[in-house]
Design a protein around this motif. Sequence first.
Motif, PDB file in Angstrom:
ATOM      1  N   SER A  37       0.830  -1.196   0.000  1.00 34.66           N
ATOM      2  CA  SER A  37       0.000   0.000   0.000  1.00 34.66           C
ATOM      3  C   SER A  37       0.875   1.261   0.000  1.00 34.66           C
ATOM      4  CB  SER A  37      -0.968  -0.011   1.178  1.00 34.66           C
ATOM      5  OG  SER A  37      -0.244  -0.117   2.363  1.00 34.66           O
ATOM      6  N   TYR A  38       2.166   1.042   0.114  1.00 35.29           N
ATOM      7  CA  TYR A  38       3.111   2.155  -0.013  1.00 35.29           C
ATOM      8  C   TYR A  38       3.912   2.004  -1.306  1.00 35.29           C
ATOM      9  CZ  TYR A  38       2.388   3.796   4.745  1.00 35.29           C
ATOM     10  OH  TYR A  38       1.856   4.305   5.891  1.00 35.29           O
TER      11      TYR A  38
ATOM     12  N   VAL B 121       5.000   3.320  12.118  1.00 33.59           N
ATOM     13  CA  VAL B 121       3.609   3.394  11.664  1.00 33.59           C
ATOM     14  C   VAL B 121       2.918   2.054  11.910  1.00 33.59           C
ATOM     15  CG1 VAL B 121       2.095   3.865   9.711  1.00 33.59           C
ATOM     16  CG2 VAL B 121       4.367   4.926   9.822  1.00 33.59           C
TER      17      VAL B 121
ATOM     18  N   THR C  92      -0.101   1.362  14.249  1.00 30.80           N
ATOM     19  CA  THR C  92      -1.363   0.963  13.606  1.00 30.80           C
ATOM     20  C   THR C  92      -1.825  -0.412  14.045  1.00 30.80           C
ATOM     21  OG1 THR C  92       0.006   1.521  11.704  1.00 30.80           O
ATOM     22  CG2 THR C  92      -2.347   1.602  11.389  1.00 30.80           C
TER      23      THR C  92
ATOM     24  N   ASP D 227      -7.150   5.826  15.043  1.00 28.74           N
ATOM     25  CA  ASP D 227      -7.857   6.985  14.500  1.00 28.74           C
ATOM     26  C   ASP D 227      -8.266   6.688  13.065  1.00 28.74           C
ATOM     27  OD1 ASP D 227      -5.741   7.423  12.775  1.00 28.74           O
ATOM     28  OD2 ASP D 227      -4.694   8.735  14.203  1.00 28.74           O
ATOM     29  N   LYS D 228      -8.880   7.683  12.447  1.00 24.24           N
ATOM     30  CA  LYS D 228      -9.466   7.424  11.141  1.00 24.24           C
ATOM     31  C   LYS D 228      -8.422   7.005  10.100  1.00 24.24           C
ATOM     32  CE  LYS D 228     -12.846   9.748   8.398  1.00 24.24           C
ATOM     33  NZ  LYS D 228     -13.147  11.105   7.999  1.00 24.24           N
ATOM     34  N   GLU D 229      -7.318   7.692  10.107  1.00 25.11           N
ATOM     35  CA  GLU D 229      -6.259   7.404   9.144  1.00 25.11           C
ATOM     36  C   GLU D 229      -5.679   6.010   9.383  1.00 25.11           C
ATOM     37  OE1 GLU D 229      -5.406   8.591   6.455  1.00 25.11           O
ATOM     38  OE2 GLU D 229      -3.531   7.502   6.167  1.00 25.11           O
ATOM     39  N   GLN D 230      -5.433   5.699  10.657  1.00 23.67           N
ATOM     40  CA  GLN D 230      -4.899   4.377  10.993  1.00 23.67           C
ATOM     41  C   GLN D 230      -5.871   3.288  10.576  1.00 23.67           C
ATOM     42  OE1 GLN D 230      -4.334   5.060  15.139  1.00 23.67           O
ATOM     43  NE2 GLN D 230      -2.130   5.460  14.923  1.00 23.67           N
TER      44      GLN D 230
ATOM     45  N   ARG E 169      -8.019   3.372   8.198  1.00 25.80           N
ATOM     46  CA  ARG E 169      -8.009   3.238   6.746  1.00 25.80           C
ATOM     47  C   ARG E 169      -6.833   2.345   6.320  1.00 25.80           C
ATOM     48  NH1 ARG E 169      -5.653   5.083   2.428  1.00 25.80           N
ATOM     49  NH2 ARG E 169      -4.187   6.347   3.601  1.00 25.80           N
ATOM     50  N   LYS E 170      -5.698   2.648   6.917  1.00 23.33           N
ATOM     51  CA  LYS E 170      -4.479   1.890   6.618  1.00 23.33           C
ATOM     52  C   LYS E 170      -4.671   0.404   6.961  1.00 23.33           C
ATOM     53  CE  LYS E 170      -1.311   2.288   4.736  1.00 23.33           C
ATOM     54  NZ  LYS E 170      -0.962   3.223   3.681  1.00 23.33           N
TER      55      LYS E 170
ATOM     56  N   GLU F  48      -6.838  -1.336   4.547  1.00 23.01           N
ATOM     57  CA  GLU F  48      -6.169  -1.539   3.279  1.00 23.01           C
ATOM     58  C   GLU F  48      -5.235  -2.748   3.338  1.00 23.01           C
ATOM     59  OE1 GLU F  48      -5.148   2.523   1.831  1.00 23.01           O
ATOM     60  OE2 GLU F  48      -3.476   1.394   0.946  1.00 23.01           O
TER      61      GLU F  48
END
Length: 631
Positions: free
Chosen positions: A483-484, A582, A586, A593-596, A598-599, A602
């Motif tokens: 994903s990166y 990260v 995560t 949180d929202k970003e985590q 999402r990650k 994914e």
Amino acid sequence: MDLVKRLEEYRDRERELMWEGTFAEYFEIACKQPAVARLSHERIYHMIIDAGVDTTRTGETRYKFFSDEIFGIEKPLQQIVDYFHSAAQRLEVRKRILLLMGPVGGGKSTIVQLIKRGLEAYSRTPEGAIYAIKDCPMHEEPLHLIPYELRGDVEKEFGIYIEGDLCPHCRYMVDNQYRGRIEEVPLKRITFSEKYRIGVGTFTPSDPKSQDISELVGGIDLSTIGEVGVESDPRAYRFDGELNIANRGVMEFVEMLKTDEKFLYVLLTLSQEQNIKTGRFSMIYADEVVVSHTNEHEYQAFVGNKKSEALQDRIILVKVPYNLRVSDEVKIYEKLLKQSALQNVHIAPYTLRIASIFALLTRLEPSKKAGMSLMKKLKLYDGEDMEDFKQKDVRELQDEAVREGMDGISPRYVINRLSNALIKNNVTYISPIDALRALRDGLDQHTSITREERERYLNFISEARKEYDEIAKKEVQRAFVYSYEESARTMLNNYLDNVESYCNKTKLRDPITDEEMEPDEHLMRSIEEQIGVSENAKRSFREEILIRISSLARKGMTFDYTSHERLKEAIEKKLFADLRDVVKITTSTRTPDKEQLRKINEVIERLVAEQGYTYESANELLRYTGSLLNR
Ligand SMILES: Nc1ncnc2c1ncn2[C@@H]1O[C@H](COP(=O)(O)OP(=O)(O)OP(=O)(O)O)[C@@H](O)[C@H]1O
Ligand SMILES: [Mg+2]
């Protein structure tokens, strides 16, 4: 599928199998297709060869007859095929009993089963067709009907080899019913079948006091003896012992060395002279393969016993050790799980591999070579090269470990434990950690292992666990890095620019300020160090990369981050190291949180779509890796 057509074909085949005729007709068939009159060993040899022979990458011969069912023990299989090969040429070895010796659950019975089932199927094919005198209890070879005086001429003129005499039953029939007109004697095509006791027999030793020799060689027929009056009349005898009915095929002697001596003497005569001594009759000719199996302990006792020398001399021993290759062990488990009722439970990636690593560690012998750990040996055996040891060392390791594979944990044990773990609590999946836990818990119930062994095994559990920890991190790393991917590509381009300028001794240009710069040694090293490229080796590594780029370019291809296996690994590791924090956060936070979130989603999607996980097992993997990283 065209059912009607298939049915017609089926009926045609069945009709062929039902062939009946006279000896005269059979003789014509035998002249055209001498294979119908093959002796038992030769028939089995051809059955194995007809199934197909391959050569593997490492130059080993692989027999398709076995290769769908038996994995990783090519050497004993080769010895078995060699035995049949020489026996097929009617060399002395065919007069020996084939004895498979090895640890419990090592595949001995499976090999014998394959031969038995294979022979049944083979006798239904045109190549494996076989005929017998109708109603003969030993379904004997019709060529036995030809009188001795004529055999030499028949052999000369038709090239058909004839061996053996009529059994008392057929002799009586020919003399009394046909008055010697052998050409009229009725015959039929037979198909081997253990169920119907034709050409495939099994003898299992039981209590020697109650077990009767008639199980092997037949006995008086109580229903006719009254009428006939004398025991030496073939009508008063049942030729239905296992050795009788297995004539022309194969007889499995289960755990031969557990049996009483009187049974072994019968075997001795059979193997030595191809005769069965039955009741009051003179010797009866029999042509069959005798296969037996035993464990090492019993075999040693047998060899140590002076009284058994004659029989020892009549045995061809094949050692059947456990498989010693992880990837083959995985195939064994897959096969066994497929046969079980557990096909619907998800087995997370690497579960079987980790279980096999444990099992194999228990089977390997430590090496005297400096720096050779069991784990290294295990990987070498599995075809993986190490920094310090390569495939060329494998031979030496094998020679050093004479008893290797004769002890340890069996596939059966592993499967039992896995099944146990699967059935428990109605789980929907099982992970490597579940597997190791189940294997460990089982050690307490395993009665046959000593305390020291148990300690050793527990150590192997934790070694397998360490192996898994590395794999788990890599799995998650792969999913994260994916994903990166954009970052990976940028990092690669950056690295390549620097490498180019380093090798060509040119300057780089800052894309924004347009300033000239020296190549960024720190950046290059931070990537190279990930895969252990030393300061001394860096130049040749970088040059190698440039060569790869230009050779790809010549073929019109571009270099991307998957073009060079080691560089790819380096980039992934570097990215992962950068990402470590990260990932750590995560994967281990309880309240992402929202970003985590999402990650995480994914990464889970990636694990499910590309790496063979289910949502549940992917979740567990992430949680597990998170806890590892936080240690
Ligand atoms: N090398 C192997 N390849 C494929 N399957 C194997 C292998 N070794 C063992 N197995 C599987 O493990 C199970 C146990 O093997 P099997 O019953 O043939 O062993 P055995 O040597 O006869 O054991 P025992 O001495 O307990 O009778 C079988 O289901 C078999 O298919
Ligand atoms: Mg067995």
